[in-house]
Scaffold this active site. Structure first.
Site, PDB file in Angstrom:
ATOM      1  N   LYS A 120       0.823  -1.204   0.000  1.00  0.00           N
ATOM      2  CA  LYS A 120       0.000   0.000   0.000  1.00  0.00           C
ATOM      3  C   LYS A 120       0.857   1.255   0.000  1.00  0.00           C
ATOM      4  O   LYS A 120       0.626   2.184  -0.769  1.00  0.00           O
ATOM      5  CB  LYS A 120      -0.926   0.028   1.231  1.00  0.00           C
ATOM      6  CG  LYS A 120      -1.847  -1.173   1.337  1.00  0.00           C
ATOM      7  CD  LYS A 120      -2.770  -1.073   2.541  1.00  0.00           C
ATOM      8  CE  LYS A 120      -2.078  -1.016   3.893  1.00  0.00           C
ATOM      9  NZ  LYS A 120      -1.394  -2.278   4.288  1.00  0.00           N
ATOM     10  N   ARG A 127      -9.655   0.518   9.241  1.00  0.00           N
ATOM     11  CA  ARG A 127      -9.186  -0.808   9.634  1.00  0.00           C
ATOM     12  C   ARG A 127     -10.223  -1.593  10.403  1.00  0.00           C
ATOM     13  O   ARG A 127      -9.951  -2.713  10.833  1.00  0.00           O
ATOM     14  CB  ARG A 127      -7.941  -0.662  10.512  1.00  0.00           C
ATOM     15  CG  ARG A 127      -6.652  -0.615   9.717  1.00  0.00           C
ATOM     16  CD  ARG A 127      -5.533  -0.383  10.710  1.00  0.00           C
ATOM     17  NE  ARG A 127      -4.317  -1.080  10.382  1.00  0.00           N
ATOM     18  CZ  ARG A 127      -3.356  -0.576   9.630  1.00  0.00           C
ATOM     19  NH1 ARG A 127      -3.483   0.598   9.054  1.00  0.00           N
ATOM     20  NH2 ARG A 127      -2.252  -1.261   9.419  1.00  0.00           N
ATOM     21  N   ARG A 165      11.617  -1.148  11.002  1.00  0.00           N
ATOM     22  CA  ARG A 165      10.528  -0.733  11.878  1.00  0.00           C
ATOM     23  C   ARG A 165      10.405  -1.652  13.078  1.00  0.00           C
ATOM     24  O   ARG A 165      10.591  -2.850  12.973  1.00  0.00           O
ATOM     25  CB  ARG A 165       9.209  -0.738  11.096  1.00  0.00           C
ATOM     26  CG  ARG A 165       8.803   0.632  10.600  1.00  0.00           C
ATOM     27  CD  ARG A 165       7.693   0.576   9.598  1.00  0.00           C
ATOM     28  NE  ARG A 165       6.486  -0.102  10.065  1.00  0.00           N
ATOM     29  CZ  ARG A 165       5.336  -0.116   9.387  1.00  0.00           C
ATOM     30  NH1 ARG A 165       5.258   0.503   8.216  1.00  0.00           N
ATOM     31  NH2 ARG A 165       4.287  -0.754   9.856  1.00  0.00           N
ATOM     32  N   ARG A 192      11.768  -5.642   5.222  1.00  0.00           N
ATOM     33  CA  ARG A 192      11.610  -4.229   4.856  1.00  0.00           C
ATOM     34  C   ARG A 192      12.627  -3.346   5.574  1.00  0.00           C
ATOM     35  O   ARG A 192      12.954  -3.542   6.736  1.00  0.00           O
ATOM     36  CB  ARG A 192      10.210  -3.742   5.216  1.00  0.00           C
ATOM     37  CG  ARG A 192      10.086  -2.212   5.068  1.00  0.00           C
ATOM     38  CD  ARG A 192       8.688  -1.713   5.113  1.00  0.00           C
ATOM     39  NE  ARG A 192       7.957  -2.203   6.258  1.00  0.00           N
ATOM     40  CZ  ARG A 192       6.642  -2.087   6.380  1.00  0.00           C
ATOM     41  NH1 ARG A 192       5.938  -1.495   5.430  1.00  0.00           N
ATOM     42  NH2 ARG A 192       6.042  -2.553   7.446  1.00  0.00           N
ATOM     43  N   ARG A 239       0.045  -8.595  13.575  1.00  0.00           N
ATOM     44  CA  ARG A 239      -0.597  -7.644  12.654  1.00  0.00           C
ATOM     45  C   ARG A 239      -1.473  -8.386  11.646  1.00  0.00           C
ATOM     46  O   ARG A 239      -2.554  -7.919  11.293  1.00  0.00           O
ATOM     47  CB  ARG A 239       0.459  -6.813  11.932  1.00  0.00           C
ATOM     48  CG  ARG A 239       1.061  -5.741  12.854  1.00  0.00           C
ATOM     49  CD  ARG A 239       2.416  -5.278  12.387  1.00  0.00           C
ATOM     50  NE  ARG A 239       2.384  -4.654  11.086  1.00  0.00           N
ATOM     51  CZ  ARG A 239       3.460  -4.479  10.320  1.00  0.00           C
ATOM     52  NH1 ARG A 239       4.646  -4.901  10.739  1.00  0.00           N
ATOM     53  NH2 ARG A 239       3.357  -3.888   9.157  1.00  0.00           N
TER      54      ARG A 239
HETATM   55  P1  AP5 Z   1       4.849  -1.595   1.834  1.00  0.00           P
HETATM   56  O1  AP5 Z   1       4.564  -0.811   0.602  1.00  0.00           O
HETATM   57  O2  AP5 Z   1       5.580  -0.919   2.934  1.00  0.00           O
HETATM   58  O3  AP5 Z   1       3.514  -2.308   2.354  1.00  0.00           O
HETATM   59  P2  AP5 Z   1       2.278  -1.731   3.140  1.00  0.00           P
HETATM   60  O4  AP5 Z   1       1.080  -2.418   2.593  1.00  0.00           O
HETATM   61  O5  AP5 Z   1       2.281  -0.238   3.145  1.00  0.00           O
HETATM   62  O6  AP5 Z   1       2.586  -2.335   4.577  1.00  0.00           O
HETATM   63  P3  AP5 Z   1       2.641  -1.672   5.993  1.00  0.00           P
HETATM   64  O7  AP5 Z   1       3.359  -2.657   6.873  1.00  0.00           O
HETATM   65  O8  AP5 Z   1       3.176  -0.292   5.990  1.00  0.00           O
HETATM   66  O9  AP5 Z   1       1.148  -1.686   6.350  1.00  0.00           O
HETATM   67  P4  AP5 Z   1       0.565  -1.827   7.713  1.00  0.00           P
HETATM   68  O10 AP5 Z   1      -0.857  -1.735   7.368  1.00  0.00           O
HETATM   69  O11 AP5 Z   1       0.938  -2.998   8.525  1.00  0.00           O
HETATM   70  O12 AP5 Z   1       1.262  -0.667   8.562  1.00  0.00           O
HETATM   71  P5  AP5 Z   1       0.841   0.817   8.866  1.00  0.00           P
HETATM   72  O13 AP5 Z   1       2.038   1.653   8.790  1.00  0.00           O
HETATM   73  O14 AP5 Z   1      -0.360   1.207   8.090  1.00  0.00           O
HETATM   74  O15 AP5 Z   1       5.673  -2.903   1.398  1.00  0.00           O
HETATM   75  C1  AP5 Z   1       6.150  -3.807   2.384  1.00  0.00           C
HETATM   76  C2  AP5 Z   1       7.543  -4.350   1.950  1.00  0.00           C
HETATM   77  O16 AP5 Z   1       7.418  -5.110   0.746  1.00  0.00           O
HETATM   78  C3  AP5 Z   1       8.579  -3.260   1.636  1.00  0.00           C
HETATM   79  O17 AP5 Z   1       9.822  -3.746   2.041  1.00  0.00           O
HETATM   80  C4  AP5 Z   1       8.522  -3.110   0.115  1.00  0.00           C
HETATM   81  O18 AP5 Z   1       9.762  -2.678  -0.408  1.00  0.00           O
HETATM   82  C5  AP5 Z   1       8.199  -4.528  -0.316  1.00  0.00           C
HETATM   83  N1  AP5 Z   1       7.342  -4.576  -1.514  1.00  0.00           N
HETATM   84  C6  AP5 Z   1       6.342  -3.717  -1.854  1.00  0.00           C
HETATM   85  N2  AP5 Z   1       5.738  -4.107  -3.004  1.00  0.00           N
HETATM   86  C7  AP5 Z   1       6.383  -5.262  -3.393  1.00  0.00           C
HETATM   87  C8  AP5 Z   1       6.226  -6.152  -4.494  1.00  0.00           C
HETATM   88  N3  AP5 Z   1       5.295  -5.941  -5.431  1.00  0.00           N
HETATM   89  N4  AP5 Z   1       7.051  -7.237  -4.577  1.00  0.00           N
HETATM   90  C9  AP5 Z   1       8.013  -7.458  -3.611  1.00  0.00           C
HETATM   91  N5  AP5 Z   1       8.213  -6.632  -2.542  1.00  0.00           N
HETATM   92  C10 AP5 Z   1       7.402  -5.552  -2.437  1.00  0.00           C
HETATM   93  O19 AP5 Z   1       0.355   0.681  10.388  1.00  0.00           O
HETATM   94  C11 AP5 Z   1       1.270   0.433  11.432  1.00  0.00           C
HETATM   95  C12 AP5 Z   1       0.552   0.427  12.781  1.00  0.00           C
HETATM   96  O20 AP5 Z   1      -0.046   1.708  13.023  1.00  0.00           O
HETATM   97  C13 AP5 Z   1      -0.613  -0.561  12.918  1.00  0.00           C
HETATM   98  O21 AP5 Z   1      -0.170  -1.854  13.259  1.00  0.00           O
HETATM   99  C14 AP5 Z   1      -1.428   0.121  14.020  1.00  0.00           C
HETATM  100  O22 AP5 Z   1      -0.831  -0.090  15.283  1.00  0.00           O
HETATM  101  C15 AP5 Z   1      -1.297   1.581  13.668  1.00  0.00           C
HETATM  102  N6  AP5 Z   1      -2.374   2.039  12.769  1.00  0.00           N
HETATM  103  C16 AP5 Z   1      -2.217   2.491  11.490  1.00  0.00           C
HETATM  104  N7  AP5 Z   1      -3.405   2.810  10.957  1.00  0.00           N
HETATM  105  C17 AP5 Z   1      -4.332   2.554  11.910  1.00  0.00           C
HETATM  106  C18 AP5 Z   1      -5.752   2.666  11.957  1.00  0.00           C
HETATM  107  N8  AP5 Z   1      -6.467   3.083  10.897  1.00  0.00           N
HETATM  108  N9  AP5 Z   1      -6.389   2.317  13.099  1.00  0.00           N
HETATM  109  C19 AP5 Z   1      -5.696   1.879  14.161  1.00  0.00           C
HETATM  110  N10 AP5 Z   1      -4.358   1.748  14.187  1.00  0.00           N
HETATM  111  C20 AP5 Z   1      -3.684   2.081  13.073  1.00  0.00           C
END
Ligand code: AP5
Ligand code: ZN
Length: 212
Positions: free
Chosen positions: A13, A89, A156, A123, A167
């Site tokens: 994402k 979420r 991270r 990552r 997660r």
């Molecule tokens: P990446 O693009 O970073 O993936 P992502 O989907 O953005 O994953 P995130 O881990 O950032 O999502 P998340 O939902 O767990 O975390 P968030 O920060 O939102 O890609 C991942 C890896 O794969 C990278 O290394 C990339 O290079 C690689 N990659 C990408 N595309 C690829 C491909 N096609 N092929 C191969 N490799 C690839 O949330 C973190 C925390 O914040 C949550 O756990 C929660 O505690 C809190 N939080 C955030 N939002 C909320 C909410 N709405 N409500 C409550 N708590 C929240």
């Protein structure tokens, strides 16, 4: 356009949202980044179990809705086009979002579970500009250094295997049901996220061009 991007942790994402922001000139609104920038914020007066967002995040639990809804409401209040990443979420957040804005495109990135674990545990993120890398799939030119800005890369806190598994289970229990709420939405498109980042981007761009 007003774009929502959904999918499990590690689906790509953030990676695809950065490209959407560059290519379509929309704002990247991401609750994950916003919360990481405010991990130590005092939320004790919001009637929450813990006193800071970081205590939820490092173990991979959701930060309470009262905190996140307010953040998103504020972020969306002064932008026209956006790509919203990391929200909603759960069902209550989806309801809150419905009252905040309409959406032109809803993208869902599909990736198999084992692939997600490999992506997340490998990552690395730029501490200065936030660009995502991967030790195998998406390496910077020089190890540990950001191609974009020369910043240092770090892992991270929630990308260790234990937090990653939590997660994914939080995603299954709370966020997967949200997908059904959008299945009939205008501009709903499922994308095969199990391709190279460039291939996924081709599908993402085509979907936004067709729907927006
Ligand atoms: P990446 O693009 O970073 O993936 P992502 O989907 O953005 O994953 P995130 O881990 O950032 O999502 P998340 O939902 O767990 O975390 P968030 O920060 O939102 O890609 C991942 C890896 O794969 C990278 O290394 C990339 O290079 C690689 N990659 C990408 N595309 C690829 C491909 N096609 N092929 C191969 N490799 C690839 O949330 C973190 C925390 O914040 C949550 O756990 C929660 O505690 C809190 N939080 C955030 N939002 C909320 C909410 N709405 N409500 C409550 N708590 C929240
Ligand atoms: Zn950088």
């Amino acid at each position: 356009p007003k774009i929502l991007i959904l999918g499990p942790p590690g689906a790509g994402k953030g990676t695809q949202s950065e490209r959407l922001a560059d290519d379509f000139g929309v704002e990247h609104v991401t609750t994950g980044d916003a919360l990481r920038a405010n991990k130590e914020m005092d939320i004790s007066d919001m009637d929450t179990e813990y006193d800071t967002p970081g205590e939820y995040m490092d173990r991979g639990d959701l930060v309470p809705d009262v905190v996140v809804d307010a953040m998103v409401g504020e972020a969306l209040s002064d932008v026209e086009g956006f790509v919203l990443d990391g929200y909603p979420r759960n069902g209550d957040q989806a309801e809150a979002l419905r009252e905040m804005t309409d959406l032109d495109v809803v993208l869902v990135l599909d990736v198999p579970e084992e692939e997600l674990v490999d992506r997340l545990t490998g990552r690395r993120v730029c501490e200065d500009c936030g660009t995502n890398y991967h030790v195998e799939f998406n390496r910077p030119e020089e190890e540990g250094v950001c191609d974009e800005c020369g910043g240092d890369l770090y892992q991270r806190e929630d990308d260790d295997e234990e937090s990653v598994r939590n997660r994914l289970s939080v995603y299954h229990d709370n966020t997967e049901p949200v997908l059904e709420l959008y299945a009939d939405h205008d501009g709903y498109v499922e994308i095969d996220g199990d391709q190279t980042p460039d291939e996924v981007w081709e599908d993402v761009r085509a979907a936004v061009e067709a729907e927006a």
